[in-house]
Design a protein around this motif. Sequence first.
Motif, short mmCIF file in Angstrom:
data_model
loop_
_atom_site.label_atom_id
_atom_site.label_comp_id
_atom_site.label_asym_id
_atom_site.label_seq_id
_atom_site.Cartn_x
_atom_site.Cartn_y
_atom_site.Cartn_z
N ALA A 138 0.01 -0.32 -3.53
CA ALA A 138 -0.28 0.02 -2.14
C ALA A 138 0.55 1.21 -1.66
N ASP A 139 -0.02 2.00 -0.76
CA ASP A 139 0.71 3.17 -0.29
C ASP A 139 0.92 3.20 1.22
N THR A 140 0.80 2.04 1.86
CA THR A 140 1.14 1.97 3.28
C THR A 140 1.91 0.69 3.56
N ALA A 169 8.58 -2.39 1.88
CA ALA A 169 9.20 -2.02 3.16
C ALA A 169 10.22 -0.90 2.97
N LEU A 170 11.03 -1.01 1.93
CA LEU A 170 12.05 0.02 1.69
C LEU A 170 11.40 1.35 1.33
N GLU A 171 10.29 1.25 0.58
CA GLU A 171 9.60 2.46 0.15
C GLU A 171 9.17 3.29 1.36
N PHE A 172 8.76 2.58 2.40
CA PHE A 172 8.21 3.29 3.54
C PHE A 172 9.12 3.23 4.76
#
Lengths: 239, 239
Positions: free
Chosen positions: A17-19, A162-165
Motif C-alpha cells: 500500500a502507498d497511502t 504509519a512511519l512510512e508516511f
Amino acid sequence: MVANTTVETVLAELEQADTLESIQDAILTLKEHFQVQNMVYHWVDSAGEQYGYGTYPLDWAARYQEQNYIRIDPVIAGCYKRFHPVDWKKLDWSSKAVRAFRTEAIEYGIGNQGYSIPIRGPNGQFALFTVNHTCEDEEWEAFTEKNRRELILIAHYFNQKALEFEPNRAPEESQPLSPREIDAMTLLAIGYSRAQVAETLSISEHTLRVYIESARFKLGATNTTHAVARALSRGLIVV
Amino acid sequence: MVANTTVETVLAELEQADTLESIQDAILTLKEHFQVQNMVYHWVDSAGEQYGYGTYPLDWAARYQEQNYIRIDPVIAGCYKRFHPVDWKKLDWSSKAVRAFRTEAIEYGIGNQGYSIPIRGPNGQFALFTVNHTCEDEEWEAFTEKNRRELILIAHYFNQKALEFEPNRAPEESQPLSPREIDAMTLLAIGYSRAQVAETLSISEHTLRVYIESARFKLGATNTTHAVARALSRGLIVV
DNA sequence: TATATACTCCCCAGAAATAGCGAGATCGGA
DNA sequence: TCCGATCTCGCTATTTCTGGGGAGTATATA
C-alpha cells in the motif's frame, strides 16, 4: 500457510500500500474477520499530534481528546511500561477517576474487554493497536490466546505503514561525527565530566574541547547537552 | 495453522519457558529449521551490559566486544534508526573502517548475507534479532521475503523472554519524571539554557534548578547532560 | 601533489552550572 | 485526615563550561 488467508492477504496488501488510509481499509477488513466490536491503531507523533485509525465512535474520540483522557487512561500507562500485549483486565483501574473514565467509555460504545499491543519505533515513537469487544472473561481469554500472534504482526505492519508516511519525518541528515567526536559524545552521554572524558581518552582537556566544539558545530547544537541529545536521537551514538 | 509447526512449537514453548536460557535452546532449534549459518538475539541493557544468545562464534563475539565494534557496526546504526527489518545489503558500508570490519567478520565465520530485526521495549530498551547466511543475493531475498513475518514474531518472543528475566531491572530505574521535570528535560534537550528554560516555563531559575536536580536524582545522573541523555534513551522525553 | 579532514596542544576571561543550605502551598490518594 | 509528591521561591560559594584567539602533524581523498 493454509489457514487465515484473510490476515495473510491484508498484510500482503499493506506491504504494497502507498497511502496512510490503507490502514483504515485494513482495519475494517480485519474487524470483520475477527468479529470484534472495535479495532483501533493509534499513535502520537513527536509533535504531540494524535492519529487514530479504526472503529471507535467519533464522539468518543472527540471526548477523549477534549478531556485529555490520554493522561489518565490506564491502557496508555500500562502499555507504556510493558512490552508484551496487555489484557485490559490486568491493568490498574483502582483510581476513582479511572473508574469514572471507564464507565463513560462503555456508555460511548466501547466494549468491556480489551487487548492492547504497544509498538515502539525509532526516536521514542510509541503507538497502540487495540481490539475491543463486549463479552465474558473466558471468551475473551480464548480469543486473545488464539489470535495473539496474528494481532502482534498486524500491529507491526500498521506501525510500519504509519512511519512510512509520517508527515514530519525530516531525514535531518547531518555530517557524520569523527571517531574521536563519537568517543567524546558517548562518554559525555554516560555522565563523564570533561576532565574525566579527557582522562579516559588520554588527551588534554583542551583537545577534548575542540572535539566537543566541532561536534556541536556539526550537529548544529547550542551547547554540550544539546549536542549529546542530538547525537542520541539521530542514532550517532548509542548509550 | 497447518504449516511450520516447528516455529509454532518453539513460540509456544517460549511462552511457557521460565529461564533466560530457553532463548538459546530456541535459537538452536530455529537455526536448524531455517537452515541458516547464524542466528543471534542480542541486546544491551540500561547499564551498558551486553547479552547475546545464538550461534556467533565465541571468538568473534569476544573480538567484537574487545574492539568495541558496536560503535561502528552499521547494523546497529541502521537498525537503530529504522522500525522494519533490515537487509544488510541496504545499510551504509561506505566507510573504510566499516569495510575492514566486515571483511574481518567474514573471516571469523559470519556469512555475507544478513537480516536484522530491531526490537524496542519500555524505557528505551533496544535489541536486535539477526539471521545470517552465506549465499547469493537472490536466494537471500527469497528467504527473507518468505520468512519475514515469522522472524518478526520470533524476535518479539525472544525479547519478551529477555525482558521477563532481565537481571537488573531495579525499580528506581523506571521512576517516572513529574510533568515539570519532563518540561525541563525536554527544553534542555532542544538546546535551551537554564535561563531560557526558566523563562519559557515562566518560573524562576531557582525553581528550575530544583526540577533539574530532582530529575537528575531520579535518573541517577551525575550532571544535566547525563540526565538528558538518560531521559532520552529511556524514552521519557522525545525531541 | 594538493586540499581536506582528523588529531593533538596551548592561553585567557566571562558565562553558566553545581553543591550546600532552607521554606511554604497545593493536591490526590491511603 | 494525614502522608507523599509536586510546584514554587530564596541565598552563597565553588566548579565547570563556553567562546575568542592560534598552530603543528599525520592521513587520506581527489
